[in-house]
Design an enzyme around this catalytic site. Structure first.
Site: not given
Ligand SMILES: *Cc1c(COP(=O)(O)O)cnc(C)c1O
Length: 359
Positions: A102, A171, A195
């Protein structure tokens, strides 16, 4: 009704209580005579709800007043572009800690808007986040970016990195609200909601006010942090259902006892799983203990040939969505806030039993 144990990486498990509340109040929400899915986002009931969501969000994370909290439509990776567009200001470069999939993708995306440099660059074979002495920090960078928890590789920063006076951007999609954090250490934090915060469709951005004063002229209206902050995140029609579910998740967290309480449950869940992996020779996780993810527990079978049989037998025991990411393979148990200790105990028991049958 037969609900299985859901270890999916995202969209992920929701607390049963929250699902039941959604079901219970779906047809007539807050005595409005309509569902949350059918009501205008500028109605008084909806505006009252989003005010409560923001208050609960701020209370749980102890967010200081000089930070805005934005509730924006779209997935987490939309912010890979919106962050440089909104906060570069007059700077030309941003620093990236690349610890996995990511953060690598975030760097590539930011490269469209500015020069990007590595603080460090972990490859697939790296099992540990490099020590601070090895970091290359550019004091002129607009910000330093990192991914607190690499959801795919199962690598997590257990401490907030020390980067001096350059604003830190994080993030936290797969670990937000898993434990208390000191917001003041950050310039910006963002997290997709699918999540740890509910369902897909929304990304929450926590941003220090002084960083968002000079958006690029190319910033799309819908993602201009300044405009969205002024408009209380309803400049465009927001993902109303995701916002509502986020509110229910926050109330559920408060009822459990907030982030300190959930952190100790999370700690116990992760410890039980890693202890089982380390105890039996048939499972392997070679990531340094200091960087093992407490949200996404990754492991491989020493004998790769029995991986499919592990996954099939797991499903027969109601343990679902354990297959690792399609690129990396292996097994991945995502144990977000909503995954109960009972689910983890059931998985641990299954793993012990499977290991004893495969010595
Ligand atoms: C799942 C995830 C993303 C991507 O999420 P999207 O909503 O599909 O763009 C980005 N960063 C992390 C750390 C993730 O776990």
């Amino acid at each position: 009704m037969n609900r299985v144990f859901n270890f999916g990486a995202g969209p992920a498990a929701l607390p049963l209580e929250v699902l039941q509340q959604i079901q219970h109040e779906l047809l007539d929400w807050q005595q409005q005579g309509v569902s949350i899915l059918e009501i205008g986002h500028r109605t008084k009931a909806f505006l009252t709800m989003i005010e409560q969501v923001e208050n609960d969000f701020r209370e749980l994370l102890q967010i200081p007043n000089n930070y805005k909290v934005l509730f924006l439509g779209g997935g987490a990776r939309v912010q890979f572009s919106m962050i440089p567009l909104n906060i570069l200001a007059d700077k030309a470069s941003a620093d990236f800690m690349v610890s996995g999939f990511w953060s690598r993708l975030a760097k590539q995306e930011a490269q469209r808007y500015c020069d990007t440099q590595f603080v460090f660059n972990m490859d697939e074979k790296s099992r540990e986040i490099p020590q601070h002495q090895q970091w290359q920090l550019n004091p002129q960078a607009a910000y330093v970016y990192y991914t607190a928890n690499e959801t795919i590789e199962g690598i997590e920063f257990h401490r907030v990195p020390e980067v001096g006076s350059v604003p830190l951007v994080c993030d936290m999609t797969s670990c937000i609200m898993a434990e208390p954090i000191d917001i003041k250490r950050f310039g910006l934090i963002f997290a997709g909601t699918q999540k740890n915060l509910g369902i897909a469709g929304m990304t929450v951005v926590i941003v220090r006010e002084d960083l968002m004063q000079q958006p690029s002229a190319l910033t799309p209206m819908a993602y201009n942090y300044l405009t969205q902050a002024e408009q209380k995140s309803i400049l465009i029609t927001p993902p109303v259902f995701a916002w509502y579910v986020l509110g229910l998740i926050l109330q559920w967290l408060k009822k459990i006892g907030g982030l300190t309480a959930i952190a100790s449950i999370n700690q116990r869940k992760a410890e039980k799983l890693y202890a089982t992996i380390d105890q039996y020779d048939c499972y392997q996780n070679s990531i340094a203990k200091s960087c093992r993810s407490r949200m996404n527990v990754i492991f491989n079978m020493t004998n790769k040939a029995i991986e499919d049989s592990f996954l099939q037998q797991a499903e027969a025991a109601d343990l679902f969505y354990l297959r690792g990411h399609k690129v990396f393979g292996g097994v991945r148990a995502s144990i977000y806030n909503a995954v109960s200790e009972q689910a983890v105990d059931t998985l641990v028991e299954f793993m012990r039993d499977f290991a004893q049958r495969h010595v």
